[in-house]
Scaffold this motif. Structure first.
Motif, short mmCIF file in Angstrom:
data_model
loop_
_atom_site.label_atom_id
_atom_site.label_comp_id
_atom_site.label_asym_id
_atom_site.label_seq_id
_atom_site.Cartn_x
_atom_site.Cartn_y
_atom_site.Cartn_z
N GLY A 69 0.79 -1.23 0.00
CA GLY A 69 0.00 0.00 0.00
C GLY A 69 0.82 1.28 0.00
O GLY A 69 1.92 1.34 -0.52
N GLU A 70 0.25 2.30 0.62
CA GLU A 70 0.79 3.66 0.56
C GLU A 70 2.25 3.81 0.96
O GLU A 70 2.99 4.53 0.29
CB GLU A 70 -0.09 4.61 1.40
N PRO A 71 2.73 3.19 2.05
CA PRO A 71 4.15 3.38 2.38
C PRO A 71 5.09 2.93 1.26
O PRO A 71 6.18 3.48 1.10
CB PRO A 71 4.36 2.51 3.63
N ALA A 72 4.65 1.97 0.47
CA ALA A 72 5.49 1.46 -0.61
C ALA A 72 5.63 2.49 -1.73
O ALA A 72 6.70 2.58 -2.36
CB ALA A 72 4.90 0.16 -1.15
N ILE A 73 4.61 3.26 -1.99
CA ILE A 73 4.66 4.24 -3.08
C ILE A 73 5.77 5.25 -2.82
O ILE A 73 6.56 5.57 -3.71
CB ILE A 73 3.30 4.94 -3.26
N GLU A 74 5.85 5.73 -1.59
CA GLU A 74 6.90 6.70 -1.26
C GLU A 74 8.29 6.12 -1.48
O GLU A 74 9.18 6.78 -2.02
CB GLU A 74 6.75 7.15 0.20
N VAL A 75 8.49 4.88 -1.09
CA VAL A 75 9.80 4.23 -1.26
C VAL A 75 10.12 4.08 -2.75
O VAL A 75 11.25 4.37 -3.17
CB VAL A 75 9.84 2.86 -0.56
N VAL A 76 9.16 3.65 -3.53
CA VAL A 76 9.39 3.47 -4.97
C VAL A 76 9.75 4.80 -5.62
O VAL A 76 10.68 4.88 -6.42
CB VAL A 76 8.16 2.82 -5.65
N VAL A 77 9.04 5.86 -5.24
CA VAL A 77 9.32 7.18 -5.82
C VAL A 77 10.71 7.67 -5.40
O VAL A 77 11.50 8.09 -6.24
CB VAL A 77 8.22 8.20 -5.42
N GLU A 78 10.99 7.62 -4.11
CA GLU A 78 12.26 8.16 -3.60
C GLU A 78 13.47 7.31 -4.01
O GLU A 78 14.50 7.85 -4.39
CB GLU A 78 12.21 8.30 -2.08
N ASP A 79 13.34 6.00 -3.91
CA ASP A 79 14.49 5.12 -4.16
C ASP A 79 14.69 4.76 -5.63
O ASP A 79 15.83 4.54 -6.05
CB ASP A 79 14.37 3.82 -3.36
N LEU A 80 13.62 4.67 -6.38
CA LEU A 80 13.73 4.21 -7.77
C LEU A 80 13.45 5.32 -8.79
O LEU A 80 14.26 5.53 -9.69
CB LEU A 80 12.78 3.04 -8.03
N LEU A 81 12.32 5.99 -8.66
CA LEU A 81 11.93 6.97 -9.67
C LEU A 81 12.92 8.13 -9.75
O LEU A 81 13.24 8.60 -10.84
CB LEU A 81 10.52 7.50 -9.40
N LYS A 82 13.44 8.57 -8.61
CA LYS A 82 14.37 9.70 -8.61
C LYS A 82 15.82 9.28 -8.84
O LYS A 82 16.71 10.12 -8.87
CB LYS A 82 14.26 10.45 -7.28
N ASN A 83 16.05 8.01 -9.02
CA ASN A 83 17.40 7.50 -9.21
C ASN A 83 17.94 7.90 -10.58
O ASN A 83 17.18 7.99 -11.54
CB ASN A 83 17.41 5.97 -9.06
N ARG A 84 19.23 8.06 -10.68
CA ARG A 84 19.84 8.45 -11.96
C ARG A 84 20.01 7.26 -12.92
O ARG A 84 20.27 7.46 -14.10
CB ARG A 84 21.20 9.10 -11.72
N GLN A 85 19.84 6.04 -12.43
CA GLN A 85 20.01 4.87 -13.28
C GLN A 85 18.70 4.54 -14.02
O GLN A 85 17.67 4.32 -13.40
CB GLN A 85 20.43 3.67 -12.46
N GLU A 86 18.78 4.50 -15.33
CA GLU A 86 17.61 4.21 -16.16
C GLU A 86 16.97 2.87 -15.80
O GLU A 86 15.75 2.74 -15.77
CB GLU A 86 18.01 4.21 -17.64
N PHE A 87 17.79 1.88 -15.52
CA PHE A 87 17.32 0.55 -15.15
C PHE A 87 16.37 0.61 -13.95
O PHE A 87 15.29 0.01 -13.95
CB PHE A 87 18.53 -0.33 -14.86
#
Length: 179
Positions: A69-87
């Motif tokens: 749920g909701e806590p996961a969305i924040e982690v995905v955005v912060e850790d993955l979406l904002k990451n500089r690696q395209e992968f």
């Protein structure tokens, strides 16, 4: 775990690590694999050697992330979406698309307050979620960005949208930057 936000976030990070580990070095995933018909005919008697979506551990991990749920969305955005690696950003878009409209508010925040690079990433994620409703409105704003890369990402994100997205794409043909 869902009741303890911190524990939930760390569990999501564990699942993300698992997905990344499973996908590293995998240039061809099942959804992109092409198999010749004559090869299938020769292998009819042999058991299937590919993983169906329900059998793939990486897709099961994405399902577990969505279940958090909701806590996961924040982690995905912060850790993955904002990451500089395209992968990693590609994985973020896939996971956020699995969340669907529930992920739109978090991604909208990045689309409106992030730097140009992050706004472009957010546009791609919004396109993966679906160019409709609030996501389409955010993409509409991103198509007016002074940064050509942000406009380009927004236009690409509109590609799978409906009639409203198509109308916006047609208007974007008048963009002064031909690139």
């Amino acid at each position: 775990l869902r009741e303890d936000v911190l524990a939930a976030q760390w569990f999501v990070r564990y699942l993300i690590h698992s997905i990344v580990t499973m996908r590293e070095g995998q240039s061809v995933l099942l959804s992109e694999e092409k198999v010749r018909l004559d090869k299938i005919r020769r292998m009819r008697s042999a058991p299937a050697q590919f993983d169906l979506p329900g059998q793939r551990d990486d897709l099961r991990a994405i399902g577990e992330i969505v279940a958090m749920g909701e806590p996961a969305i924040e982690v995905v955005v912060e850790d993955l979406l904002k990451n500089r690696q395209e992968f990693l950003r590609t994985i973020a878009a896939e996971v956020l698309a699995a969340f669907g409209d529930r992920a739109v508010p978090e991604v909208l925040e990045v689309a409106t307050s992030g730097d140009a690079r992050e706004r472009g990433y957010a546009a791609r994620a919004l396109g993966a979620i679906g160019a409709r409703g609030p996501a389409l409105e955010a993409l509409r704003q991103l198509t007016t960005s002074a940064q050509w890369r942000v406009r380009s990402a927004a236009v690409q994100a509109l590609g799978d949208g409906g009639d409203d997205a198509r109308d916006l794409l047609v208007r974007m043909l008048a963009d002064e930057d031909p690139f």
